[in-house]
Design a protein around this motif. Sequence first.
Motif, mmCIF file in Angstrom:
data_model
loop_
_atom_site.group_PDB
_atom_site.id
_atom_site.type_symbol
_atom_site.label_atom_id
_atom_site.label_comp_id
_atom_site.label_asym_id
_atom_site.label_seq_id
_atom_site.Cartn_x
_atom_site.Cartn_y
_atom_site.Cartn_z
ATOM 1 N N ALA A 1 39.988 62.789 32.378
ATOM 2 C CA ALA A 1 39.055 61.628 32.057
ATOM 3 C C ALA A 1 39.702 60.297 32.218
ATOM 4 N N LEU A 2 40.849 60.348 31.804
ATOM 5 C CA LEU A 2 41.654 58.963 32.062
ATOM 6 C C LEU A 2 41.734 58.465 33.717
ATOM 7 N N LYS A 3 41.940 59.422 34.264
ATOM 8 C CA LYS A 3 42.022 59.149 35.789
ATOM 9 C C LYS A 3 40.666 58.701 36.401
ATOM 10 N N GLN A 4 39.470 59.370 35.916
ATOM 11 C CA GLN A 4 38.234 59.002 36.347
ATOM 12 C C GLN A 4 37.937 57.439 35.666
ATOM 13 N N ALA A 5 38.501 57.078 34.400
ATOM 14 C CA ALA A 5 38.224 55.919 33.745
ATOM 15 C C ALA A 5 38.948 54.752 34.653
ATOM 16 N N MET A 6 40.269 54.916 34.930
ATOM 17 C CA MET A 6 41.015 54.108 35.881
ATOM 18 C C MET A 6 40.477 53.704 37.194
ATOM 19 N N ALA A 7 39.532 54.877 37.887
ATOM 20 C CA ALA A 7 38.733 54.756 39.024
ATOM 21 C C ALA A 7 37.681 53.755 38.949
ATOM 22 N N ALA A 8 37.148 53.784 37.725
ATOM 23 C CA ALA A 8 35.905 53.084 37.505
ATOM 24 C C ALA A 8 36.554 51.611 37.303
ATOM 25 N N PHE A 9 37.733 51.461 36.385
ATOM 26 C CA PHE A 9 38.170 50.196 36.180
ATOM 27 C C PHE A 9 38.665 49.371 37.478
ATOM 28 N N LEU A 10 39.356 50.289 38.491
ATOM 29 C CA LEU A 10 39.687 49.409 39.797
ATOM 30 C C LEU A 10 38.679 49.263 40.711
ATOM 31 N N THR A 11 37.303 49.954 40.480
ATOM 32 C CA THR A 11 36.259 49.781 41.287
ATOM 33 C C THR A 11 35.683 48.504 40.833
ATOM 34 N N VAL A 12 35.588 48.368 39.662
ATOM 35 C CA VAL A 12 35.039 46.951 39.132
ATOM 36 C C VAL A 12 36.071 45.689 39.599
ATOM 37 N N MET A 13 37.190 45.965 39.414
ATOM 38 C CA MET A 13 38.205 45.028 39.763
ATOM 39 C C MET A 13 38.381 44.800 41.349
ATOM 40 N N ASP A 14 37.850 45.734 42.171
ATOM 41 C CA ASP A 14 37.678 45.628 43.670
ATOM 42 C C ASP A 14 36.441 44.670 43.905
ATOM 43 N N GLY A 15 35.608 44.362 43.105
ATOM 44 C CA GLY A 15 34.392 43.685 43.113
ATOM 45 C C GLY A 15 34.823 41.979 42.957
ATOM 46 N N TYR A 16 36.283 41.806 42.545
ATOM 47 C CA TYR A 16 36.591 40.409 42.578
ATOM 48 C C TYR A 16 37.743 39.999 43.442
ATOM 49 N N THR A 17 37.525 38.788 44.023
ATOM 50 C CA THR A 17 38.724 38.210 44.616
ATOM 51 C C THR A 17 39.303 36.854 43.807
ATOM 52 N N LEU A 18 40.416 36.531 44.214
ATOM 53 C CA LEU A 18 40.806 35.600 43.655
ATOM 54 C C LEU A 18 39.971 34.231 43.591
ATOM 55 N N GLN A 19 39.383 34.095 44.520
ATOM 56 C CA GLN A 19 38.302 33.098 44.680
ATOM 57 C C GLN A 19 37.169 33.102 43.650
ATOM 58 N N ASP A 20 37.016 34.212 43.159
ATOM 59 C CA ASP A 20 35.846 34.577 42.097
ATOM 60 C C ASP A 20 36.564 34.008 40.749
ATOM 61 N N LEU A 21 37.695 34.220 40.491
ATOM 62 C CA LEU A 21 38.440 33.774 39.436
ATOM 63 C C LEU A 21 38.845 32.107 39.401
ATOM 64 N N LEU A 22 38.562 31.736 40.232
ATOM 65 C CA LEU A 22 38.625 30.146 40.321
ATOM 66 C C LEU A 22 37.227 29.529 40.256
ATOM 67 N N ALA A 23 36.182 30.007 39.676
ATOM 68 C CA ALA A 23 34.872 29.387 39.586
ATOM 69 C C ALA A 23 34.982 28.328 38.672
ATOM 70 N N ASN A 24 35.946 28.226 37.800
ATOM 71 C CA ASN A 24 36.176 27.173 36.878
ATOM 72 C C ASN A 24 37.471 26.314 37.184
ATOM 73 N N ARG A 25 37.562 26.259 38.492
ATOM 74 C CA ARG A 25 38.812 25.478 39.132
ATOM 75 C C ARG A 25 39.124 24.191 38.528
ATOM 76 N N SER A 26 38.195 23.210 38.222
ATOM 77 C CA SER A 26 38.544 21.892 37.701
ATOM 78 C C SER A 26 39.056 22.178 36.137
ATOM 79 N N GLU A 27 38.367 23.092 35.536
ATOM 80 C CA GLU A 27 38.984 23.410 34.029
ATOM 81 C C GLU A 27 40.398 23.852 34.103
ATOM 82 N N LEU A 28 40.745 24.665 35.038
ATOM 83 C CA LEU A 28 42.023 25.422 35.160
ATOM 84 C C LEU A 28 43.050 24.166 35.644
#
Length: 155
Positions: A108-135
């Motif tokens: 069950a935990l392996k399946q949950a980890m795979a789901a977590f990583l699948t979500v994180m695979d949908g993000y790039t570092l650029q996505d985390l910079l959407a609020n660049r000026s605030e950062l």
Amino acid sequence: MKLTSYTDFGLRALIYLATLPEGELSSVAKVSAMYDVSRNHMVKVVNQLVKLGYLQSQRGKHGGIRLACAPATINIGQVIRGLEGNLDGIDCHAPTCHIVSVCLLKGALKQAMAAFLTVMDGYTLQDLLANRSELQQVFGAVIPTLSLEPDEQDC
């Protein structure tokens, strides 16, 4: 799912370095002071990010660290896989577990980890910079208060 501090600081270092003007160098000391992390700990994290190809490091008087590639090409799921030591979610052998032969938790935990990583695979570092000026404002407010020793400014 809780990431290790090692992975957490690796992601934070990438975010900080991505807010700098392209090609600008920073230092491990500056990044560790920014997040109030042990410099020795951050050195280990940065070295791993260099080995993984996400950062470049230059030694010497005019040395430092910077991103090795564009933020849009840095996949957050891959960074987590590269930094995180155990992605199984549980260690069934420490201490020895008596139900390991019949336990369904690990699957069950392996399946949950795979789901977590699948979500994180949908993000790039650029996505985390959407609020660049605030950062940049937050980082700018912290940077002037940093007092670095001259020998700590080199990579």
